[in-house]
Design a protein around this motif. Structure first.
Motif, PDB file in Angstrom:
ATOM      1  N   ILE A 193       0.835  -1.204   0.000  1.00 44.12           N
ATOM      2  CA  ILE A 193       0.000   0.000   0.000  1.00 44.12           C
ATOM      3  C   ILE A 193       0.870   1.254   0.000  1.00 44.12           C
ATOM      4  CG2 ILE A 193      -1.634   1.329   1.399  1.00 44.12           C
ATOM      5  CD1 ILE A 193      -2.835  -1.389   2.250  1.00 44.12           C
ATOM      6  N   ALA A 194       1.959   1.242   0.753  1.00 47.59           N
ATOM      7  CA  ALA A 194       2.876   2.390   0.753  1.00 47.59           C
ATOM      8  C   ALA A 194       3.439   2.629  -0.647  1.00 47.59           C
ATOM      9  CB  ALA A 194       4.004   2.155   1.751  1.00 47.59           C
ATOM     10  N   GLU A 195       3.754   1.559  -1.339  1.00 48.25           N
ATOM     11  CA  GLU A 195       4.281   1.684  -2.702  1.00 48.25           C
ATOM     12  C   GLU A 195       3.201   2.192  -3.652  1.00 48.25           C
ATOM     13  OE1 GLU A 195       6.894   1.518  -5.953  1.00 48.25           O
ATOM     14  OE2 GLU A 195       7.152   1.691  -3.775  1.00 48.25           O
ATOM     15  N   GLU A 196       1.981   1.708  -3.477  1.00 53.83           N
ATOM     16  CA  GLU A 196       0.874   2.181  -4.319  1.00 53.83           C
ATOM     17  C   GLU A 196       0.630   3.671  -4.098  1.00 53.83           C
ATOM     18  OE1 GLU A 196      -3.919   1.365  -5.050  1.00 53.83           O
ATOM     19  OE2 GLU A 196      -2.761   0.044  -3.728  1.00 53.83           O
ATOM     20  N   LEU A 197       0.713   4.105  -2.848  1.00 56.67           N
ATOM     21  CA  LEU A 197       0.528   5.519  -2.530  1.00 56.67           C
ATOM     22  C   LEU A 197       1.591   6.364  -3.222  1.00 56.67           C
ATOM     23  CD1 LEU A 197      -1.000   7.653  -0.849  1.00 56.67           C
ATOM     24  CD2 LEU A 197       0.514   7.123   1.061  1.00 56.67           C
ATOM     25  N   ARG A 198       2.812   5.891  -3.232  1.00 53.02           N
ATOM     26  CA  ARG A 198       3.900   6.615  -3.906  1.00 53.02           C
ATOM     27  C   ARG A 198       3.634   6.733  -5.403  1.00 53.02           C
ATOM     28  NH1 ARG A 198       8.251   5.799  -6.873  1.00 53.02           N
ATOM     29  NH2 ARG A 198       7.851   3.564  -7.032  1.00 53.02           N
ATOM     30  N   ILE A 199       3.068   5.688  -5.990  1.00 51.77           N
ATOM     31  CA  ILE A 199       2.856   5.662  -7.444  1.00 51.77           C
ATOM     32  C   ILE A 199       1.671   6.528  -7.867  1.00 51.77           C
ATOM     33  CG2 ILE A 199       2.188   4.156  -9.371  1.00 51.77           C
ATOM     34  CD1 ILE A 199       3.802   1.928  -7.965  1.00 51.77           C
TER      35      ILE A 199
END
Length: 334
Positions: free
Chosen positions: A250-256
């Motif tokens: 989820i943290a990576e998705e938020l960054r993207i």
């Protein structure tokens, strides 16, 4: 915060006001009268006192029930304010809008173009993290917006989040209890789900909080006002329930999904929090395992054959029978 068609129309009307120093233009419900006026104030009886520009110094008193809309001549450039709001320049907007807008708060039970600016101001307090100051404004607006209006509902929801942020979660619950759950197409639905999820996270009701966050992701994926903070809260939720791999995803998705915004930094902070939470959970688990192993290692040493534990306390040792001529429990004094 979204602009309604009604408010955008009022902004357009206000932009068409003459350049003379008019305070406002009022539109009557009979659709025949439009007056340019100098607004003198509002009475407790629900009327406004005014001077008509075409009637010299004569003072009139009009019942607000007969007025369809008021277009105030605002001391702001609409496009500039909206652009700065979209750019996240919240603290400067608070400084610029707060004092001049106070005079328009008593007129929020009539359609008027000040409403849009007041809602921008209210949301700016929220996004600037000025929760205590925001509550003061929210409560004033709460008293003046019609209870059936979208603005009233939105103000209550902003107030509920501010109360939560200032450690007044009990009051948050009371505010939310006043509102019925929204339909999925309600413009305030993402804000309602977000506030409810925040409260549920506080009470460790992680499953229901996850459900409310999922509603924002499912039904408002293009509303970045609440989608991105909801995604962040989802990562926190999974981290607190030890689903660390999901939290990292989820943290990576938020960054993207939010490049070039503050959420890139927030995503990095979330990942750091997840790593720290996982390390702590691993350390706690290892400590618990060591303690359990040590306890298990001691148990066989203390057990008698047949499963009885030895009784090695001094109080359970029985003395030999006393010799003849002595008294039990006392030494034999020669």
């Amino acid at each position: 915060m979204k602009f309604t068609a009604r408010l955008l129309l009022l902004l357009a009307v206000a932009a068409a006001l003459p350049s003379a120093a008019d305070d406002a233009r009022i539109y009557f419900k009979d659709n025949r009268r439009v007056w340019d006026i100098e607004l003198l104030g509002r009475t407790a009886a629900g009327t406004i006192k005014l001077k008509r520009k075409d009637q010299g110094d004569s003072i009139f008193e009009e019942d607000l029930k007969g007025i369809k809309a008021i277009a105030f001549k605002m001391p702001f450039d609409t496009d500039s304010v909206r652009k700065r709001y979209d750019d996240g320049d919240y603290e400067k907007l608070i400084t610029e809008l707060n004092e001049p807008l106070k005079q328009y708060i008593p007129f929020q039970d009539v359609s008027n173009n000040a409403t849009t600016f007041l809602m921008i101001l209210a949301n700016s307090y929220h996004f600037a993290g000025k929760y205590a100051e925001g509550i003061t404004l929210f409560e004033r607006l709460q008293r003046n917006f019609p209870k059936t209006s979208q603005e009233y509902r939105e103000i209550l929801l902003l107030k509920s989040i501010a109360l939560h942020a200032t450690n007044r979660s009990d009051e948050t619950a009371k505010v939310l209890a006043q509102l019925s759950p929204p339909e999925v197409n309600d413009p305030t639905a993402p804000l309602y789900w977000y506030s409810m999820a925040k409260l549920q996270m506080t009470t460790n009701d992680y499953y229901r909080a996850r459900e409310n966050v999922a509603r924002i992701v499912a039904f408002a994926p293009k509303d970045f006002t609440w989608f991105t903070p909801a995604l962040y809260m989802s990562g926190e939720n999974y981290a607190r329930t030890n689903a660390f791999d999901t939290a990292r995803q989820i943290a990576e998705e938020l960054r993207i999904v939010a490049p070039g915004t503050k959420w890139v930094d927030e995503a990095a902070k979330l990942k750091t929090q997840v790593d720290a939470a996982e390390a702590k959970a691993a350390a706690d688990r290892e400590r618990a395992e060591r303690e359990a192993a040590a306890k298990a290692a001691l148990s066989p040493l203390r057990q008698k054959p047949g499963g009885e534990m030895p009784n090695d306390t001094m109080t359970d040792v029985k003395p030999d029978a006393p010799a003849a001529g002595t008294q039990p429990g006392r030494p034999d004094i020669q």
